[in-house]
Every structure is written in structure tokens, then in C-alpha cells.
Design a protein around this motif. Structure first.
Motif, short mmCIF file in Angstrom:
data_model
loop_
_atom_site.label_atom_id
_atom_site.label_comp_id
_atom_site.label_asym_id
_atom_site.label_seq_id
_atom_site.Cartn_x
_atom_site.Cartn_y
_atom_site.Cartn_z
N THR A 85 37.23 -57.12 32.55
CA THR A 85 37.17 -56.83 31.11
C THR A 85 38.42 -57.34 30.42
O THR A 85 38.35 -57.89 29.30
CB THR A 85 37.00 -55.31 30.87
N LYS B 87 38.07 -60.93 29.77
CA LYS B 87 37.06 -61.16 28.73
C LYS B 87 37.62 -60.82 27.34
O LYS B 87 37.37 -61.54 26.37
CB LYS B 87 35.84 -60.26 29.02
N GLU C 31 37.57 -63.39 24.42
CA GLU C 31 36.55 -63.21 23.36
C GLU C 31 36.95 -62.22 22.28
O GLU C 31 36.27 -62.13 21.26
CB GLU C 31 35.23 -62.74 24.00
N VAL D 153 34.41 -57.21 22.49
CA VAL D 153 34.01 -56.91 23.88
C VAL D 153 34.16 -55.41 24.13
O VAL D 153 33.28 -54.77 24.71
CB VAL D 153 34.90 -57.72 24.87
#
Ligand code: MLT
Length: 266
Positions: A137, A140, A144, A148
């Protein structure tokens, strides 16, 4: 908000009222604003300190830092108390990640606490799978952005019955975090210690507060935590998820007010 520089960052915090200190530590990926309703209620009777942990709200993370451990957050709290000249023991209230930080603080600075409130939090460490998931995570989020976390966390933080206002407030806090701060805290949580074997050594009045519908720190797991801490009080608030200070402030505040009357260890 007030600001003070220590440990390489400029730390933002609320410092309201006078009297015995209540120190509130927010959860992930939120900031000190989650304690707004508690600050308003308790500043009449206590000195209320509400920091934004580094990387969240208005406290920036230093460039290049990829991980902040629960011990480092705990050290920031101790440094804040030092900077403010608070030498007497305080009542520490930590929600979820704030509870992980509270346990780390208790371990490092037991003499600085007179009461401990563990709110919607866990004493266990991450399993290897959860720790791996946190690292994924973090990667990510860096690639992003905070959407997220909004997608992954919001349904877990609040039940479907949460009001639109609380939902909106929670979303705003998630997006006020920095990508770097959220990723660093995820990596720090992934390596946090397992405190379960240490719970019987907590020798100060402790409140363990759960939410009926909390799927992150379940009432069953929190009851186990309470059972392991000698003389602790265990409260489950009905109808709430993981964020009772926002979802059910009246009930949360009365449980905390009752607890704050417990004779403290001096
Ligand atoms: C929090 O509310 O602080 C988080 O849910 C903690 C966690 O992800 O373990």
C-alpha cells in the motif's frame, strides 16, 4: 495551531485549557482534527494537547524519510511535553495507530503517564501478510496518491450508518496527509512490536474502549486486551465503527470524563 521545532521537524499542535494534561494521539491516516469534539469538551477542565504526528495534518515529514516507527512518534510526544515544560505525568489517549504510539510511549516513558486510554486499537503486531500488504500500500500511495487510502480505508473506518458530515470530515483529513507521511507511517506500523505479553505490566489506570461495529480493532480482540491489563476498564460503545470520537462524541466524551476521574498514579 501552535508550532514548535524539534527532532528535525516543525510540529503543529493544539494546546488549550488548563489543569491536568490530556494528550490525544490521532489514528491513521488522519490528524489532530479528529479530536475536535474532545478538545472543545475537555478544555474547560483540562489542559488539552493535540499534536499532528509527523507527515499528517500540518506537521511535515522531513525530505527523504521513508519510515517513521511508533517509537519515533512516541519520542516526538515526549519532546513536545519537554518543549512545553510539562514535567508531570499526563493522561494519554490514543486511537488505533495513536494507540500503537501510546503503547510505545508507555514502554519508553512509563513515568510520564498517569493514565492510559487505548481506543479502537490493537496490542498485537502485524502478521507477516498484513505487514507485506502495508508495504505494498505504501508503494501504491507514493505512485497514485491518497485516493488509494480513501478507497482502502474509508469503508473500514466508518460504518454505513455514519453521517455525511462525518464521512466528509474523515475524507478531508485523509487528503490532508502527505503521501510520504502516510507511506512512512504504513512502513512503521508494519514493524511495530507485539505488546500482548507486556499488557500485564501496565500498572496505571487504563481504559480500553471498543466500537460495536469496528472491524479493525474488534470488540472481541479489545476485550482480550482489557482482560490482560490488571484493573483496566472496558467499554464498548454501541452503533459505532472505528472512529467513535467523531461518530458518537457525547458517549465517547462521557466514557473519557468518567475515566479521567479515576485516581491517577502520582
Ligand atoms: C488507524 O485507524 O490508525 C489504522 O486503522 C491503524 C491500522 O491500520 O492498523
Amino acid at each position: 495551531m501552535k508550532k514548535l521545532a524539534f527532532n528535525g521537524s516543525v510540529h503543529s499542535f493544539l494546546d488549550l485549557g488548563q489543569g491536568d494534561v490530556l494528550l490525544f494521539v490521532h489514528g491513521f491516516p488522519l490528524d489532530g482534527r479528529m479530536w475536535r469534539r474532545q478538545a472543545e469538551a475537555f478544555m474547560a477542565s483540562h489542559r488539552v494537547l493535540v499534536p499532528d504526528l509527523r507527515g499528517f495534518g500540518q506537521t511535515p515529514l522531513q525530505a527523504g524519510v521513508e519510515k517513521v516507527t511508533m517509537d519515533e512518534f512516541a519520542r516526538d510526544l515526549a519532546s513536545l511535553l519537554d518543549a512545553l515544560g510539562v514535567a508531570e505525568p499526563v493522561t494519554l489517549v490514543g486511537l488505533s495507530m495513536g494507540g500503537y504510539v501510546a503503547l510505545a510511549f508507555w514502554k519508553r516513558y512509563p513515568q510520564r503517564l498517569n493514565r492510559l486510554a487505548l481506543v479502537h486499537t490493537r496490542a498485537a503486531a502485524d502478521s507477516p501478510e498484513s505487514a507485506k500488504g502495508r508495504h505494498e500500500t505504501a508503494t501504491k500511495v507514493m505512485a497514485e496518491g491518497l485516493a488509494v487510502l480513501e478507497r482502502a480505508m474509508l469503508p473500514k473506518l466508518l460504518p454505513e450508518t455514519a453521517t455525511p458530515a462525518v464521512l466528509m470530515e474523515t475524507k478531508q483529513m485523509i487528503h490532508a496527509s502527505s503521501r510520504e507521511g502516510a507511506a512512512a507511517a504504513l512502513r512503521g506500523m508494519a514493524q511495530r512490536s507485539d505488546f500482548r505479553a507486556e499488557l500485564p505490566s501496565i500498572g496505571i489506570p487504563t481504559l480500553v474502549l471498543a466500537g460495536e461495529h469496528d472491524g479493525i480493532a474488534t470488540p472481541t480482540e479489545m476485550a482480550e486486551t482489557a482482560k490482560a491489563i490488571p484493573g483496566s476498564s472496558f467499554v464498548t460503545l454501541p452503533g459505532v465503527g472505528h472512529l467513535s470520537p467523531l461518530e458518537s462524541p457525547t458517549e465517547f466524551n462521557s466514557a473519557l470524563a468518567e475515566f479521567a476521574k479515576t485516581p491517577a498514579r502520582r
